[in-house]
Design a protein around this motif. Structure first.
Motif, PDB file in Angstrom:
ATOM      1  N   PHE A 255     -24.510  27.194  23.461  1.00  0.00           N
ATOM      2  CA  PHE A 255     -24.882  28.600  23.313  1.00  0.00           C
ATOM      3  C   PHE A 255     -23.599  29.416  23.164  1.00  0.00           C
ATOM      4  CE2 PHE A 255     -25.428  32.839  24.863  1.00  0.00           C
ATOM      5  CZ  PHE A 255     -26.659  33.221  24.358  1.00  0.00           C
ATOM      6  N   ILE A 256     -23.602  30.361  22.221  1.00  0.00           N
ATOM      7  CA  ILE A 256     -22.390  31.149  21.996  1.00  0.00           C
ATOM      8  C   ILE A 256     -22.745  32.620  21.846  1.00  0.00           C
ATOM      9  CG2 ILE A 256     -20.260  31.300  20.632  1.00  0.00           C
ATOM     10  CD1 ILE A 256     -22.206  28.984  19.029  1.00  0.00           C
ATOM     11  N   GLU A 266     -14.602  28.768  17.433  1.00  0.00           N
ATOM     12  CA  GLU A 266     -14.220  27.687  18.350  1.00  0.00           C
ATOM     13  C   GLU A 266     -15.346  26.651  18.512  1.00  0.00           C
ATOM     14  OE1 GLU A 266     -12.038  29.149  21.925  1.00  0.00           O
ATOM     15  OE2 GLU A 266     -13.623  28.065  22.983  1.00  0.00           O
ATOM     16  N   VAL A 267     -16.536  27.143  18.699  1.00  0.00           N
ATOM     17  CA  VAL A 267     -17.660  26.240  18.939  1.00  0.00           C
ATOM     18  C   VAL A 267     -18.029  25.472  17.659  1.00  0.00           C
ATOM     19  CG1 VAL A 267     -20.096  26.163  19.540  1.00  0.00           C
ATOM     20  CG2 VAL A 267     -18.541  27.594  20.837  1.00  0.00           C
ATOM     21  N   VAL A 268     -17.996  26.153  16.541  1.00  0.00           N
ATOM     22  CA  VAL A 268     -18.321  25.476  15.280  1.00  0.00           C
ATOM     23  C   VAL A 268     -17.251  24.434  14.950  1.00  0.00           C
ATOM     24  CG1 VAL A 268     -18.715  25.772  12.801  1.00  0.00           C
ATOM     25  CG2 VAL A 268     -19.704  27.398  14.418  1.00  0.00           C
ATOM     26  N   ALA A 269     -16.011  24.744  15.269  1.00  0.00           N
ATOM     27  CA  ALA A 269     -14.937  23.769  15.024  1.00  0.00           C
ATOM     28  C   ALA A 269     -15.183  22.497  15.831  1.00  0.00           C
ATOM     29  CB  ALA A 269     -13.589  24.382  15.396  1.00  0.00           C
ATOM     30  N   ARG A 270     -15.645  22.690  17.059  1.00  0.00           N
ATOM     31  CA  ARG A 270     -15.932  21.547  17.922  1.00  0.00           C
ATOM     32  C   ARG A 270     -17.086  20.720  17.330  1.00  0.00           C
ATOM     33  NH1 ARG A 270     -15.093  24.347  22.775  1.00  0.00           N
ATOM     34  NH2 ARG A 270     -17.259  24.980  22.904  1.00  0.00           N
ATOM     35  N   ALA A 271     -18.107  21.417  16.885  1.00  0.00           N
ATOM     36  CA  ALA A 271     -19.267  20.730  16.301  1.00  0.00           C
ATOM     37  C   ALA A 271     -18.880  20.031  15.000  1.00  0.00           C
ATOM     38  CB  ALA A 271     -20.398  21.726  16.060  1.00  0.00           C
ATOM     39  N   ALA A 272     -18.006  20.665  14.237  1.00  0.00           N
ATOM     40  CA  ALA A 272     -17.596  20.088  12.950  1.00  0.00           C
ATOM     41  C   ALA A 272     -16.831  18.796  13.165  1.00  0.00           C
ATOM     42  CB  ALA A 272     -16.751  21.090  12.165  1.00  0.00           C
ATOM     43  N   GLU A 273     -16.030  18.790  14.210  1.00  0.00           N
ATOM     44  CA  GLU A 273     -15.271  17.571  14.497  1.00  0.00           C
ATOM     45  C   GLU A 273     -16.209  16.427  14.889  1.00  0.00           C
ATOM     46  OE1 GLU A 273     -11.995  18.173  17.133  1.00  0.00           O
ATOM     47  OE2 GLU A 273     -11.730  16.020  17.425  1.00  0.00           O
ATOM     48  N   ARG A 274     -17.203  16.791  15.687  1.00  0.00           N
ATOM     49  CA  ARG A 274     -18.199  15.792  16.099  1.00  0.00           C
ATOM     50  C   ARG A 274     -18.919  15.242  14.861  1.00  0.00           C
ATOM     51  NH1 ARG A 274     -20.007  18.365  20.727  1.00  0.00           N
ATOM     52  NH2 ARG A 274     -21.257  19.750  19.468  1.00  0.00           N
ATOM     53  N   ALA A 275     -19.253  16.120  13.943  1.00  0.00           N
ATOM     54  CA  ALA A 275     -19.971  15.703  12.731  1.00  0.00           C
ATOM     55  C   ALA A 275     -19.079  14.858  11.830  1.00  0.00           C
ATOM     56  CB  ALA A 275     -20.456  16.942  11.981  1.00  0.00           C
ATOM     57  N   LYS A 277     -16.257  13.167  12.533  1.00  0.00           N
ATOM     58  CA  LYS A 277     -15.731  11.900  13.064  1.00  0.00           C
ATOM     59  C   LYS A 277     -16.827  10.933  13.462  1.00  0.00           C
ATOM     60  CE  LYS A 277     -11.230  13.373  14.715  1.00  0.00           C
ATOM     61  NZ  LYS A 277     -10.472  13.819  15.889  1.00  0.00           N
ATOM     62  N   HIS A 278     -17.932  11.474  13.931  1.00  0.00           N
ATOM     63  CA  HIS A 278     -18.940  10.580  14.518  1.00  0.00           C
ATOM     64  C   HIS A 278     -20.307  10.694  13.857  1.00  0.00           C
ATOM     65  CE1 HIS A 278     -15.891   9.999  17.558  1.00  0.00           C
ATOM     66  NE2 HIS A 278     -15.889  11.283  17.827  1.00  0.00           N
ATOM     67  N   TYR A 279     -20.403  11.460  12.757  1.00  0.00           N
ATOM     68  CA  TYR A 279     -21.706  11.669  12.112  1.00  0.00           C
ATOM     69  C   TYR A 279     -22.758  12.135  13.118  1.00  0.00           C
ATOM     70  CZ  TYR A 279     -20.165   9.475   7.726  1.00  0.00           C
ATOM     71  OH  TYR A 279     -19.532   9.193   6.537  1.00  0.00           O
ATOM     72  N   LEU A 280     -22.396  13.128  13.928  1.00  0.00           N
ATOM     73  CA  LEU A 280     -23.358  13.616  14.908  1.00  0.00           C
ATOM     74  C   LEU A 280     -23.725  15.070  14.634  1.00  0.00           C
ATOM     75  CD1 LEU A 280     -22.136  12.079  18.273  1.00  0.00           C
ATOM     76  CD2 LEU A 280     -24.319  11.671  17.115  1.00  0.00           C
ATOM     77  N   PRO A 281     -25.005  15.367  14.689  1.00  0.00           N
ATOM     78  CA  PRO A 281     -25.433  16.752  14.477  1.00  0.00           C
ATOM     79  C   PRO A 281     -25.310  17.585  15.747  1.00  0.00           C
ATOM     80  CG  PRO A 281     -27.347  15.359  14.832  1.00  0.00           C
ATOM     81  CD  PRO A 281     -26.142  14.457  14.910  1.00  0.00           C
ATOM     82  N   THR A 282     -25.315  18.885  15.588  1.00  0.00           N
ATOM     83  CA  THR A 282     -25.266  19.796  16.735  1.00  0.00           C
ATOM     84  C   THR A 282     -26.171  20.989  16.454  1.00  0.00           C
ATOM     85  OG1 THR A 282     -22.937  19.246  17.104  1.00  0.00           O
ATOM     86  CG2 THR A 282     -23.762  21.224  18.190  1.00  0.00           C
ATOM     87  N   LEU A 283     -26.828  21.453  17.497  1.00  0.00           N
ATOM     88  CA  LEU A 283     -27.582  22.705  17.389  1.00  0.00           C
ATOM     89  C   LEU A 283     -26.818  23.783  18.148  1.00  0.00           C
ATOM     90  CD1 LEU A 283     -30.124  24.462  16.795  1.00  0.00           C
ATOM     91  CD2 LEU A 283     -31.099  23.559  18.924  1.00  0.00           C
ATOM     92  N   LEU A 284     -26.515  24.862  17.462  1.00  0.00           N
ATOM     93  CA  LEU A 284     -25.817  25.973  18.114  1.00  0.00           C
ATOM     94  C   LEU A 284     -26.731  27.190  18.127  1.00  0.00           C
ATOM     95  CD1 LEU A 284     -22.343  25.669  16.339  1.00  0.00           C
ATOM     96  CD2 LEU A 284     -23.005  24.738  18.571  1.00  0.00           C
ATOM     97  N   GLU A 285     -26.865  27.791  19.299  1.00  0.00           N
ATOM     98  CA  GLU A 285     -27.585  29.061  19.365  1.00  0.00           C
ATOM     99  C   GLU A 285     -26.550  30.163  19.477  1.00  0.00           C
ATOM    100  OE1 GLU A 285     -30.110  29.696  22.763  1.00  0.00           O
ATOM    101  OE2 GLU A 285     -30.617  31.732  22.118  1.00  0.00           O
ATOM    102  N   VAL A 286     -26.523  31.010  18.488  1.00  0.00           N
ATOM    103  CA  VAL A 286     -25.547  32.084  18.450  1.00  0.00           C
ATOM    104  C   VAL A 286     -26.288  33.396  18.671  1.00  0.00           C
ATOM    105  CG1 VAL A 286     -23.694  33.143  17.123  1.00  0.00           C
ATOM    106  CG2 VAL A 286     -24.241  30.731  16.764  1.00  0.00           C
ATOM    107  N   ARG A 287     -26.059  33.995  19.811  1.00  0.00           N
ATOM    108  CA  ARG A 287     -26.785  35.230  20.126  1.00  0.00           C
ATOM    109  C   ARG A 287     -26.135  36.420  19.423  1.00  0.00           C
ATOM    110  NH1 ARG A 287     -30.474  37.284  23.972  1.00  0.00           N
ATOM    111  NH2 ARG A 287     -31.212  35.155  24.032  1.00  0.00           N
ATOM    112  N   THR A 288     -26.911  37.068  18.584  1.00  0.00           N
ATOM    113  CA  THR A 288     -26.374  38.174  17.813  1.00  0.00           C
ATOM    114  C   THR A 288     -27.415  39.285  17.739  1.00  0.00           C
ATOM    115  OG1 THR A 288     -25.359  38.751  15.686  1.00  0.00           O
ATOM    116  CG2 THR A 288     -27.080  37.087  15.625  1.00  0.00           C
ATOM    117  N   TYR A 289     -27.209  40.239  16.852  1.00  0.00           N
ATOM    118  CA  TYR A 289     -28.125  41.372  16.750  1.00  0.00           C
ATOM    119  C   TYR A 289     -27.956  41.995  15.377  1.00  0.00           C
ATOM    120  CZ  TYR A 289     -31.009  45.141  18.666  1.00  0.00           C
ATOM    121  OH  TYR A 289     -32.027  46.014  18.930  1.00  0.00           O
TER     122      TYR A 289
END
Lengths: 372, 327
Positions: A255-256, A266-275, A277-289
């Motif tokens: 959650f961001i 920062e959070v997307v960079a972390r998820a991108a690295e996971r994807a 290097k390891h072919y792993l998906p991530t779900l990010l909830e970005v609270r906005t308005y």
């Protein structure tokens, strides 16, 4: 309606970020200024902690992109009211930090798909404001040759695979793009943006399941602006903690605060690295308005003034500007320069769109099949 | 030439195209380990591995959309629906994404994908498993719709569909998977999309039939021959793009038309062909165009009722005799 009694770790951030919810809307007519100021200071302190990681040039580029979107969208509103832009037109004002932060975290050869609220993503991806504005004006020089309009911006050269206008429709598509990267053995990742209302669609759940089952390098970015058109999250979702939905599929999730461009990056960079290097998906909830209505035809009567004021106080551009100033990275002169550059770009785009010809009538019957 | 079933011909087409192009992959429910619900993909997992032949969860909208996304970036997916009844869950991705992508992107993203599987009635599988979906998909510009009626056509057309750069709905027929016929074994054997085939030449009446109705129409034509009526049987093979010229040329020769179809009549492909004939060859018609369609009811389970819902040799014979004013 109240929030959950026991917030989950991911939810805790949300509680803090928007601790008032519906109750305040019903009972408080204006925002508590002192409280808003305290929150602003806290958020700024958090953001300043992240500033160290980036050089001044990068930081100012992010600010430039956010201001470009803001002013571009303001121009769209104006052009829409003048009848230059038709159809449905969904503005990104208030959500700039999400696209800017997220796209700053990926490579040029990665893929991006989003919903119909797509102007911001296309601009940050590098599609020229000229071509985007021309598309909105329905001109031949538009990035989709005048055939897509506001909701269907595409730019194959930038790996921007479109704005898609059926809620959640882009989620299986993005999953397929990520599938193709893995199939071909590349390390490209796919960013898929969608609003929180799309989370209630089957397409979202079917995609989460396949992405984790087959380990696909896709990053699902839920831009939770808290309203699906005029229906608030509270009225539409039984479990409102979007990032928690990932548990059902064993997906990584975070959650961001979507008002902090650096937090998103920062959070997307972390998820991108996971994807990557390891072919792993991530779900990010970005609270906005979103500060504007759902679309240009929406007066937004379903939200209280206090609520809008609260989020305007948390305006991502205002926050980032203040942080950069306090870090001595931005001053009045530099800000004025950015505003000037943006103004010129948008004036150019508007002129370009105005002066561009309409599509040739024969274009009605082109692009239906590939080998016509 | 070798004699084989429709199932084997389809399997051969899949195998050859998987061999020919690394970008081609097959996905769907039970296509891999189970060897296909109707065994069309038999042996493919063994030969190509689970990267190219992929079992999916039961998640039609999801994997249809995944296929379209993969096609956007250069792959050539073949998506099998266990039956086209289940494609109804995937129509958003087929219609809103696949059919529109090239157009709304101003020509930037074409979608080379094949959606294939059995369409129409099977044997007593009732209302939700017996639907002929061709008019749904043929309605939309941006999609091609193919309906083979012989093993050779099935092979040649499927190979063309896989090589095609647009979304193709490839409609097989469960009742026909065991039908046998001669099939060229040449790996370069293809049949172009959009070209009708004259399955039988004749001079007194034209029967336009597709898929399951082609063998039925041919048998009806044999029966009518005995009764002194010479029928031409035209199989459009591709519904969109429709080779209307071949149909019109036949009508100009015979002056009488019966359109036989398994699907419902209302807003159907037969209605479209009928309208085209009216617009293009009205002056050549000696009788109104006659449709013989599936009953305008959900498919019943009971054997006798199901039989009544699908056109047979007798209904086609009767319709031809009507347009020939013989009764």
């Amino acid at each position: 309606m109240t929030k959950q009694a026991t917030p989950t770790p991911s939810r805790a951030g949300a509680e803090e970020a928007s601790s008032t919810g519906v109750i305040e809307k019903e009972t408080v007519e204006t925002a508590d200024r002192a409280q808003l100021q305290r929150e602003h200071e806290e958020k700024k302190a958090e953001q300043k902690g992240r500033i160290e990681e980036l050089d001044a040039e990068t930081l100012l580029k992010l600010l430039h992109q956010m201001i470009l979107i803001r002013r571009f969208e303001e121009k769209c509103a104006e052009s829409y009211s003048l009848g230059k832009i038709g159809g449905f037109c969904h503005l990104y004002i208030g959500q700039e930090a999400v696209a800017v932060g997220a796209l700053a975290a990926i490579r040029e050869d990665d893929y991006v798909l989003t919903s119909y609220r797509d102007h911001g993503h296309a601009l940050v991806r590098g599609t020229s404001p000229d071509e985007i504005m021309a598309e909105l004006y329905g001109k031949a020089s538009g990035c989709s040759a005048g055939k897509g309009g506001s909701m269907h911006l595409f730019d194959a050269e930038k790996n921007f695979l479109g704005g898609h206008a059926i809620v959640g429709g882009q989620i299986p598509l993005a999953t397929g793009v990520a599938f193709a990267s893995k199939y071909k053995g590349t390390d490209q990742v796919t960013l898929c943006f969608f609003g929180e209302a799309a989370v209630n669609q089957g397409a979202f759940h079917e995609s989460m399941n396949m992405a984790q089952l087959w380990r696909l390098p896709c990053i699902y970015i839920c831009e939770n602006n808290q309203y699906g058109m005029g229906t608030s999250l509270e009225r539409a979702m039984s479990l409102q903690d979007v990032s928690q939905k990932a548990c059902a599929y064993e997906l990584a999730s975070e959650f961001i605060d979507g008002m902090d461009v650096l937090a998103v990056r920062e959070v997307v960079a972390r998820a991108a690295e996971r994807a990557r290097k390891h072919y792993l998906p991530t779900l990010l909830e970005v609270r906005t308005y979103r500060f504007m209505g759902h679309s240009m035809s929406d007066p937004g009567n379903y939200r209280s003034r206090a609520e809008i004021e609260k989020y305007q106080e948390r305006d991502p551009i205002k926050l980032f500007t203040a942080s950069l100033r306090e870090k001595n990275i931005l001053d009045d002169n530099r800000l004025a320069e950015i505003e000037n550059e943006v103004r010129e770009a948008i004036e150019h785009a508007t002129r370009f769109a105005d002066e561009s010809p309409e599509p040739d009538p024969k274009e009605l019957y082109t692009h239906i099949y590939a080998n016509q | 030439m070798a004699v084989m079933t429709m199932r084997e011909a389809l399997n051969q087409a899949l195998r050859e195209e998987l061999q020919r192009d690394e970008k081609v992959f097959l996905m769907g429910e039970e296509v891999a380990a189970y060897q296909g619900a109707y065994k069309v993909s038999k042996g493919l997992l063994e030969e190509f591995g689970n990267k190219r032949v992929i079992d999916t969860p039961i998640t039609e909208l999801g994997f249809a959309g995944l296929g379209v996304g993969a096609a956007m970036v250069g792959l050539r997916p073949i998506v099998e629906f266990m039956t086209f009844n289940f494609s109804i869950l995937a129509t958003d991705q087929i219609i809103n994404s696949a059919a529109k992508m090239l157009y709304m992107s101003g020509g930037q993203y074409n979608i080379p994908i094949v959606f294939r599987g059995p369409n129409g009635s099977a044997f007593q599988v009732s209302s939700q498993h017996s639907q002929a979906m061709e008019s749904w998909y043929a309605y939309f510009p941006g999609i091609k719709v193919v309906m083979p009626s012989t093993p050779a056509d099935a092979k040649g057309l499927l190979k063309s569909a896989i090589r095609d750069d647009d979304p193709v709905i490839f409609l097989e027929q469960e009742r026909m998977y065991g039908n046998k016929g001669e099939v060229p074994e040449d790996e370069d054997f293809t049949i172009p999309l959009g070209v009708a085939d004259v399955k039988r030449e004749g001079k007194d009446a034209t029967i336009v039939a597709r898929s399951l109705m082609v063998p039925v129409a041919l048998k009806a034509a044999e029966e009518l021959e005995k009764q002194g009526v010479s029928c031409e049987v035209i199989d459009p093979r591709t519904i969109r793009p429709l080779d209307i010229e071949t149909i019109i040329n036949s009508v100009k020769k015979t002056n009488r038309v019966v359109i036989a179809e398994e699907s419902h009549p209302f807003c159907g492909v037969g209605a479209e062909i009928s309208a085209e004939i009216m617009e293009r060859a009205f002056d050549f018609l000696d009788a109104p165009v006659r449709r013989v369609s599936g009953a305008d009811v959900p498919m019943p389970y009971a054997k006798n009722l199901e039989k009544l819902a699908i056109p047979d040799i007798n209904t086609i014979v009767k319709a031809v005799r009507e347009v020939a004013y013989l009764d």
